[in-house]
Write a protein that holds these residues in place. Structure first.
Motif, PDB file in Angstrom:
ATOM      1  N   LEU A   1      12.805   9.583  -0.008  1.00 33.65           N
ATOM      2  CA  LEU A   1      12.395   9.717   1.400  1.00 33.65           C
ATOM      3  C   LEU A   1      11.219  10.681   1.522  1.00 33.65           C
ATOM      4  CD1 LEU A   1      15.870   9.858   3.149  1.00 33.65           C
ATOM      5  CD2 LEU A   1      14.235   7.969   3.198  1.00 33.65           C
ATOM      6  N   LYS A   2      11.253  11.766   0.761  1.00 33.71           N
ATOM      7  CA  LYS A   2      10.162  12.749   0.802  1.00 33.71           C
ATOM      8  C   LYS A   2       8.857  12.119   0.325  1.00 33.71           C
ATOM      9  CE  LYS A   2       8.752  17.404  -0.547  1.00 33.71           C
ATOM     10  NZ  LYS A   2       7.404  17.098  -0.196  1.00 33.71           N
ATOM     11  N   LYS A   3       8.908  11.330  -0.739  1.00 37.02           N
ATOM     12  CA  LYS A   3       7.701  10.661  -1.234  1.00 37.02           C
ATOM     13  C   LYS A   3       7.104   9.754  -0.166  1.00 37.02           C
ATOM     14  CE  LYS A   3       9.053  10.482  -6.099  1.00 37.02           C
ATOM     15  NZ  LYS A   3       9.441   9.572  -7.204  1.00 37.02           N
ATOM     16  N   LEU A   4       7.958   8.991   0.499  1.00 36.51           N
ATOM     17  CA  LEU A   4       7.478   8.084   1.549  1.00 36.51           C
ATOM     18  C   LEU A   4       6.894   8.864   2.716  1.00 36.51           C
ATOM     19  CD1 LEU A   4      10.427   5.530   1.453  1.00 36.51           C
ATOM     20  CD2 LEU A   4       8.078   5.118   0.674  1.00 36.51           C
ATOM     21  N   CYS A   5       7.595   9.909   3.133  1.00 42.69           N
ATOM     22  CA  CYS A   5       7.113  10.721   4.251  1.00 42.69           C
ATOM     23  C   CYS A   5       5.796  11.415   3.907  1.00 42.69           C
ATOM     24  CB  CYS A   5       8.169  11.750   4.650  1.00 42.69           C
ATOM     25  SG  CYS A   5       9.559  11.023   5.533  1.00 42.69           S
TER      26      CYS A   5
ATOM     27  N   ALA B   1       0.831  -1.206   0.000  1.00 47.78           N
ATOM     28  CA  ALA B   1       0.000   0.000   0.000  1.00 47.78           C
ATOM     29  C   ALA B   1       0.867   1.257   0.000  1.00 47.78           C
ATOM     30  CB  ALA B   1      -0.941   0.003   1.202  1.00 47.78           C
ATOM     31  N   LEU B   2       1.934   1.262   0.796  1.00 50.10           N
ATOM     32  CA  LEU B   2       2.817   2.431   0.831  1.00 50.10           C
ATOM     33  C   LEU B   2       3.492   2.630  -0.521  1.00 50.10           C
ATOM     34  CD1 LEU B   2       4.098   4.821   2.210  1.00 50.10           C
ATOM     35  CD2 LEU B   2       5.775   3.265   3.239  1.00 50.10           C
ATOM     36  N   SER B   3       3.855   1.550  -1.167  1.00 47.85           N
ATOM     37  CA  SER B   3       4.434   1.633  -2.501  1.00 47.85           C
ATOM     38  C   SER B   3       3.449   2.303  -3.460  1.00 47.85           C
ATOM     39  CB  SER B   3       4.798   0.232  -3.000  1.00 47.85           C
ATOM     40  OG  SER B   3       5.234   0.277  -4.337  1.00 47.85           O
ATOM     41  N   ASP B   4       2.209   1.869  -3.412  1.00 46.67           N
ATOM     42  CA  ASP B   4       1.176   2.452  -4.276  1.00 46.67           C
ATOM     43  C   ASP B   4       0.925   3.926  -3.947  1.00 46.67           C
ATOM     44  OD1 ASP B   4       0.827   0.033  -5.581  1.00 46.67           O
ATOM     45  OD2 ASP B   4      -0.962  -0.529  -4.425  1.00 46.67           O
ATOM     46  N   LEU B   5       0.835   4.235  -2.659  1.00 44.88           N
ATOM     47  CA  LEU B   5       0.556   5.614  -2.229  1.00 44.88           C
ATOM     48  C   LEU B   5       1.682   6.579  -2.549  1.00 44.88           C
ATOM     49  CD1 LEU B   5      -0.948   4.885   1.309  1.00 44.88           C
ATOM     50  CD2 LEU B   5      -2.183   5.854  -0.641  1.00 44.88           C
ATOM     51  N   SER B   6       2.909   6.102  -2.441  1.00 44.72           N
ATOM     52  CA  SER B   6       4.066   6.992  -2.578  1.00 44.72           C
ATOM     53  C   SER B   6       4.664   7.009  -3.984  1.00 44.72           C
ATOM     54  CB  SER B   6       5.161   6.562  -1.597  1.00 44.72           C
ATOM     55  OG  SER B   6       5.660   5.280  -1.941  1.00 44.72           O
TER      56      SER B   6
ATOM     57  N   LEU C   1       8.034  -1.173  -4.880  1.00 45.70           N
ATOM     58  CA  LEU C   1       7.956  -2.081  -3.737  1.00 45.70           C
ATOM     59  C   LEU C   1       9.312  -2.683  -3.406  1.00 45.70           C
ATOM     60  CD1 LEU C   1       6.293  -3.568  -1.610  1.00 45.70           C
ATOM     61  CD2 LEU C   1       5.740  -5.280  -3.361  1.00 45.70           C
ATOM     62  N   GLY C   2      10.052  -3.102  -4.408  1.00 49.03           N
ATOM     63  CA  GLY C   2      11.376  -3.689  -4.167  1.00 49.03           C
ATOM     64  C   GLY C   2      12.312  -2.715  -3.485  1.00 49.03           C
ATOM     65  N   ALA C   3      12.259  -1.462  -3.899  1.00 51.76           N
ATOM     66  CA  ALA C   3      13.101  -0.435  -3.281  1.00 51.76           C
ATOM     67  C   ALA C   3      12.694  -0.215  -1.832  1.00 51.76           C
ATOM     68  CB  ALA C   3      13.012   0.870  -4.060  1.00 51.76           C
ATOM     69  N   LEU C   4      11.394  -0.142  -1.587  1.00 47.63           N
ATOM     70  CA  LEU C   4      10.895   0.053  -0.220  1.00 47.63           C
ATOM     71  C   LEU C   4      11.345  -1.087   0.686  1.00 47.63           C
ATOM     72  CD1 LEU C   4       9.191   1.510   1.889  1.00 47.63           C
ATOM     73  CD2 LEU C   4       7.178   0.369   0.939  1.00 47.63           C
TER      74      LEU C   4
END
Length: 71
Positions: free
Chosen positions: A50-54, A23-28, A32-35
């Motif tokens: 990092l900014k995209k994830l945050c 879900a975080l991969s999709d949202l950001s 997924l592999g990088a995450l």
């Protein structure tokens, strides 16, 4: 704060919100592999990543730039 500390904060926030890595991969928009690499300590994320994830988790990154050596 170093990248490891930021990634740990991202991981803790993701878990507290009960957001899966998928879900975080999709949202950001972060692969997924990088995450998975980042969360396992094997990746080296860029500041942009990092900014995209945050942003996806409602976190904010602040940076302090300090002069450590006098020219």
């Amino acid at each position: 704060m170093d990248f490891v500390s930021i990634i740990e904060a991202i991981k803790a926030r993701r878990k507290s919100l009960k957001v899966t890595q998928n879900a975080l991969s999709d949202l950001s928009g972060v692969a997924l592999g990088a995450l998975k690499k980042f969360e396992s300590g094997k990746g080296n994320p860029t500041l942009s990543t990092l900014k995209k994830l945050c942003d996806a988790l409602g976190l904010e990154i602040t940076l302090n730039v300090k002069k450590t050596i006098n020219p």
